[in-house]
Design a protein around this motif. Structure first.
Motif, PDB file in Angstrom:
ATOM      1  N   GLN A  37       5.779  36.046  25.212  1.00 14.63           N
ATOM      2  CA  GLN A  37       4.366  35.707  25.171  1.00 14.63           C
ATOM      3  C   GLN A  37       3.806  35.707  26.604  1.00 14.63           C
ATOM      4  O   GLN A  37       4.556  35.597  27.583  1.00 14.63           O
ATOM      5  N   PRO A  38       2.494  35.794  26.744  1.00 13.28           N
ATOM      6  CA  PRO A  38       1.906  36.025  28.067  1.00 13.28           C
ATOM      7  C   PRO A  38       1.915  34.841  29.014  1.00 13.28           C
ATOM      8  O   PRO A  38       1.644  35.002  30.206  1.00 13.28           O
ATOM      9  N   GLY A  39       2.229  33.642  28.524  1.00 14.47           N
ATOM     10  CA  GLY A  39       2.322  32.493  29.414  1.00 14.47           C
ATOM     11  C   GLY A  39       3.708  32.276  29.987  1.00 14.47           C
ATOM     12  O   GLY A  39       3.911  31.394  30.818  1.00 14.47           O
ATOM     13  N   ALA A  40       4.674  33.101  29.570  1.00 16.73           N
ATOM     14  CA  ALA A  40       6.039  32.967  30.074  1.00 16.73           C
ATOM     15  C   ALA A  40       6.098  33.334  31.554  1.00 16.73           C
ATOM     16  O   ALA A  40       5.342  34.175  32.037  1.00 16.73           O
ATOM     17  N   THR A  41       6.998  32.690  32.264  1.00 13.05           N
ATOM     18  CA  THR A  41       7.291  33.066  33.646  1.00 13.05           C
ATOM     19  C   THR A  41       8.608  33.847  33.662  1.00 13.05           C
ATOM     20  O   THR A  41       9.392  33.810  32.702  1.00 13.05           O
ATOM     21  N   TRP A  42       8.861  34.513  34.781  1.00 12.04           N
ATOM     22  CA  TRP A  42      10.117  35.267  34.866  1.00 12.04           C
ATOM     23  C   TRP A  42      11.315  34.340  34.913  1.00 12.04           C
ATOM     24  O   TRP A  42      12.414  34.716  34.464  1.00 12.04           O
ATOM     25  N   GLY A  43      11.138  33.129  35.424  1.00 13.68           N
ATOM     26  CA  GLY A  43      12.231  32.175  35.366  1.00 13.68           C
ATOM     27  C   GLY A  43      12.617  31.843  33.938  1.00 13.68           C
ATOM     28  O   GLY A  43      13.800  31.824  33.577  1.00 13.68           O
TER      29      GLY A  43
ATOM     30  N   GLY B 244      11.987  42.111  36.673  1.00 17.47           N
ATOM     31  CA  GLY B 244      10.923  41.105  36.667  1.00 17.47           C
ATOM     32  C   GLY B 244      10.627  40.642  38.071  1.00 17.47           C
ATOM     33  O   GLY B 244      11.107  41.200  39.053  1.00 17.47           O
ATOM     34  N   GLY B 245       9.839  39.601  38.189  1.00 19.04           N
ATOM     35  CA  GLY B 245       9.361  39.156  39.488  1.00 19.04           C
ATOM     36  C   GLY B 245      10.455  38.614  40.388  1.00 19.04           C
ATOM     37  O   GLY B 245      11.457  38.076  39.919  1.00 19.04           O
ATOM     38  N   VAL B 246      10.252  38.742  41.709  1.00 20.44           N
ATOM     39  CA  VAL B 246      11.224  38.242  42.681  1.00 20.44           C
ATOM     40  C   VAL B 246      10.978  36.769  43.004  1.00 20.44           C
ATOM     41  O   VAL B 246      11.760  36.162  43.733  1.00 20.44           O
ATOM     42  N   VAL B 247       9.909  36.207  42.489  1.00 26.17           N
ATOM     43  CA  VAL B 247       9.653  34.767  42.545  1.00 26.17           C
ATOM     44  C   VAL B 247       9.629  34.290  41.096  1.00 26.17           C
ATOM     45  O   VAL B 247       8.860  34.798  40.276  1.00 26.17           O
ATOM     46  N   SER B 248      10.458  33.305  40.760  1.00 25.92           N
ATOM     47  CA  SER B 248      10.679  32.975  39.351  1.00 25.92           C
ATOM     48  C   SER B 248       9.463  32.367  38.679  1.00 25.92           C
ATOM     49  O   SER B 248       9.332  32.409  37.452  1.00 25.92           O
ATOM     50  N   THR B 249       8.539  31.793  39.466  1.00 28.24           N
ATOM     51  CA  THR B 249       7.355  31.170  38.877  1.00 28.24           C
ATOM     52  C   THR B 249       6.243  32.179  38.571  1.00 28.24           C
ATOM     53  O   THR B 249       5.215  31.814  38.008  1.00 28.24           O
ATOM     54  N   THR B 250       6.455  33.435  38.927  1.00 24.97           N
ATOM     55  CA  THR B 250       5.475  34.478  38.622  1.00 24.97           C
ATOM     56  C   THR B 250       5.376  34.675  37.115  1.00 24.97           C
ATOM     57  O   THR B 250       6.381  34.680  36.403  1.00 24.97           O
TER      58      THR B 250
ATOM     59  N   GLN C 142      19.404  34.303  41.844  1.00 28.04           N
ATOM     60  CA  GLN C 142      18.847  35.358  42.698  1.00 28.04           C
ATOM     61  C   GLN C 142      17.324  35.387  42.593  1.00 28.04           C
ATOM     62  O   GLN C 142      16.620  35.565  43.587  1.00 28.04           O
ATOM     63  N   ASN C 143      16.828  35.179  41.395  1.00 31.00           N
ATOM     64  CA  ASN C 143      15.387  35.252  41.173  1.00 31.00           C
ATOM     65  C   ASN C 143      14.639  34.001  41.598  1.00 31.00           C
ATOM     66  O   ASN C 143      13.423  33.922  41.408  1.00 31.00           O
ATOM     67  N   THR C 144      15.340  33.030  42.164  1.00 29.56           N
ATOM     68  CA  THR C 144      14.674  31.836  42.694  1.00 29.56           C
ATOM     69  C   THR C 144      14.767  31.745  44.219  1.00 29.56           C
ATOM     70  O   THR C 144      14.227  30.808  44.812  1.00 29.56           O
ATOM     71  N   LEU C 145      15.416  32.703  44.869  1.00 31.28           N
ATOM     72  CA  LEU C 145      15.684  32.590  46.305  1.00 31.28           C
ATOM     73  C   LEU C 145      14.420  32.508  47.146  1.00 31.28           C
ATOM     74  O   LEU C 145      14.402  31.891  48.207  1.00 31.28           O
ATOM     75  N   LEU C 146      13.341  33.130  46.680  1.00 34.10           N
ATOM     76  CA  LEU C 146      12.102  33.143  47.446  1.00 34.10           C
ATOM     77  C   LEU C 146      11.101  32.092  46.977  1.00 34.10           C
ATOM     78  O   LEU C 146      10.016  31.983  47.538  1.00 34.10           O
ATOM     79  N   ASP C 147      11.456  31.317  45.963  1.00 31.46           N
ATOM     80  CA  ASP C 147      10.504  30.367  45.377  1.00 31.46           C
ATOM     81  C   ASP C 147       9.977  29.359  46.392  1.00 31.46           C
ATOM     82  O   ASP C 147       8.776  29.070  46.439  1.00 31.46           O
ATOM     83  N   ALA C 148      10.880  28.818  47.212  1.00 36.09           N
ATOM     84  CA  ALA C 148      10.467  27.769  48.142  1.00 36.09           C
ATOM     85  C   ALA C 148       9.468  28.275  49.167  1.00 36.09           C
ATOM     86  O   ALA C 148       8.676  27.499  49.713  1.00 36.09           O
ATOM     87  N   GLY C 149       9.485  29.578  49.419  1.00 40.44           N
ATOM     88  CA  GLY C 149       8.545  30.154  50.371  1.00 40.44           C
ATOM     89  C   GLY C 149       7.151  30.351  49.818  1.00 40.44           C
ATOM     90  O   GLY C 149       6.221  30.669  50.580  1.00 40.44           O
ATOM     91  N   PHE C 150       6.979  30.155  48.520  1.00 39.32           N
ATOM     92  CA  PHE C 150       5.670  30.349  47.886  1.00 39.32           C
ATOM     93  C   PHE C 150       5.348  29.162  46.978  1.00 39.32           C
ATOM     94  O   PHE C 150       5.259  29.299  45.756  1.00 39.32           O
TER      95      PHE C 150
END
Length: 453
Positions: free
Chosen positions: A108-114, A129-135, A298-306
């Motif tokens: 569904q469209p509200g899902a995040t890649w995480g 999918g996205g390289v930031v898990s909250t995308t 791996q898909n959360t490694l950049l999360d803290a930066g954004f």
């Protein structure tokens, strides 16, 4: 009829919630990931399903309100919300259903890649999918969708198998290669211009649970050497390996500038170790976190930066080439960066993502090379001026090396019409014709807009 009276008329029939400015949930619902965006819609419909989307569109038509569509709310441009209009908020529609035998997933469209990765990795499956898990799944896919698996499996749009869409007139269409193929083509890169997607179907691939990936970082005084080594390294990568190089700040808040590489190899672990080994010879690392890692991590490694709520202003373009001059300018400009949260990233495109013909999907940027992202990020509103100026001046300094191509998902809210056409590239004219067919009144215009032909 006022918006308040019209809202009351449909409130009872909604499965979700209709929020007006006086409602307690309104303040939280109007916020998006970019804290610099501060818009106040007249109404927000927090949809629970397709029927709610139809009702929201009907209310907007009845009241003559502009329409914004919010999925994950992660877009830097902040166009998921609007002033004095109606927001179709899909963030509560987060379901992900996996068919491990068919190797497909419906999201569904509200899902995040995480959330998506969490469900598909139960079966050892994944898609790009996205390289930031909250995308959000929706926005990233509709704009193209780069990610850690794109060298091996292509972009998110290359893995989209079908979509259910509510069009501007309230009709529900199924789009695939077999049904409404023109609409399906347009959705794969045409951003949110053609309707509200209420379900995405993706092809999945065997990935993980462990991949070989992580981060390696070097002192900033080695930055020129690191970037030149990265250029040589990416000249012959296997499809299984995707790597990005960045000029970044240390995550400990010290403000120390670094040059780093983030990489992911989705093949056998032994092959991954061998493929990543040359990174350690780039220089003398201050951090080496390369090795076997769960794909979900791996898909959360950049999360803290954004982080959510930080103020963002981005500029981005594909490069003609990563020359020594480009490297020198990038290093000089990053040395002048005013915020310890900002960064510059080179995203390498190769492999399966570049073997798709440019006109096969609406996303037409299929040349092997590098996408440059200048990401200004800060916390204090008082620092808007210097941070925005740094991003613009850096982008201008690198402009001579830029191709006439940009990634629509990275565009800020002040891009020119010319830049928007460059985002859609060789497919812009066809997209305009399809916009005329599916949204002739340009109802869906609060996006990086394609006006009807």
């Amino acid at each position: 009829m006022s918006i308040d009276l019209a809202a009351e008329a449909i409130r009872a029939q909604l499965s979700g919630r209709l929020l007006l400015p006086a409602d307690s949930e309104y303040e939280q619902a109007r916020r998006v990931h970019n804290g610099a965006v501060d818009k106040r819609p007249a109404a927000i419909v927090r949809c629970a399903g397709t029927a709610d989307v139809q009702d929201a569109l009907a209310l907007a038509r009845q009241q003559g309100l502009p329409v914004a569509v919010k999925g994950g709310g992660h877009s830097v441009a902040g166009r998921a919300v609007c002033d004095d209009g109606l927001v179709i908020d899909l963030s509560l529609m987060r379901g992900v259903m996996v068919d491990p035998r068919a190797r497909t997933a419906r999201a569904q469209p509200g899902a995040t890649w995480g959330g998506f990765n969490r469900e598909t990795q139960v079966y050892g499956l994944a898609t790009t999918g996205g390289v930031v898990s909250t995308t959000g799944v929706a926005g990233l896919t509709l704009g193209g969708g780069l990610g850690w698996l794109m060298g091996k499996y292509g972009l998110a749009v290359d893995n989209l198998r079908s979509a259910d869409v509510v069009t501007a007139d309230g009709k529900v269409l199924h789009a695939s290669q077999e049904q409404n193929p023109d609409l399906f083509w347009a959705l794969r890169g045409g951003s949110g211009n053609f309707g509200v997607v209420t379900q995405f179907e993706y092809a999945l691939h065997p990935v993980g649970p462990l991949v070989t990936g992580g981060i390696i970082a070097f002192p900033f005084d080695q930055a020129r050497t690191i970037l030149r080594s990265f250029r040589e390294f990416t000249a012959g990568l296997p499809d299984e390996l995707t790597a990005f190089c960045g000029l970044i700040h240390a995550p400990d808040g010290s403000g120390a500038k670094l040059a780093g590489v983030v990489a992911c190899h989705c093949g056998p672990l032994e092959a991954g170790e061998a493929a990543l080994a040359p990174l350690r010879r780039f220089g003398t690392p201050v951090m080496d976190a390369l090795g076997p890692i769960p794909y979900t991590v791996q898909n959360t490694l950049l999360d803290a930066g954004f982080p959510a709520g930080a103020r963002n202003y981005w500029k981005s373009s594909f490069l003609n080439a990563l020359t020594d001059d480009v490297i020198d300018v990038a290093v000089e400009r990053f040395a002048a960066c005013p915020s310890p949260m900002s960064g510059m990233v080179l995203e390498h495109f190769h492999g399966a993502a570049t073997r798709v013909p440019p006109t096969a999907t609406a996303f037409g940027h299929r040349t092997e090379g590098y996408n440059l992202l200048v990401a200004a990020e800060w916390l204090d509103r008082a620092e808007d001026g210097p941070n925005t100026a740094w991003a613009r001046e850096t982008f201008a300094a690198l402009a001579p090396a830029m191709a006439r191509a940009t990634y629509v998902n990275y565009m800020s809210d002040d891009e020119s019409a010319g830049r928007i056409s460059e985002a859609y590239g060789v497919n812009y004219a066809r997209l305009q014709e399809l916009k005329r067919r599916y949204d002739p009144e340009n109802v869906f215009h609060l996006n990086q807009n394609i006006p009807p032909a």
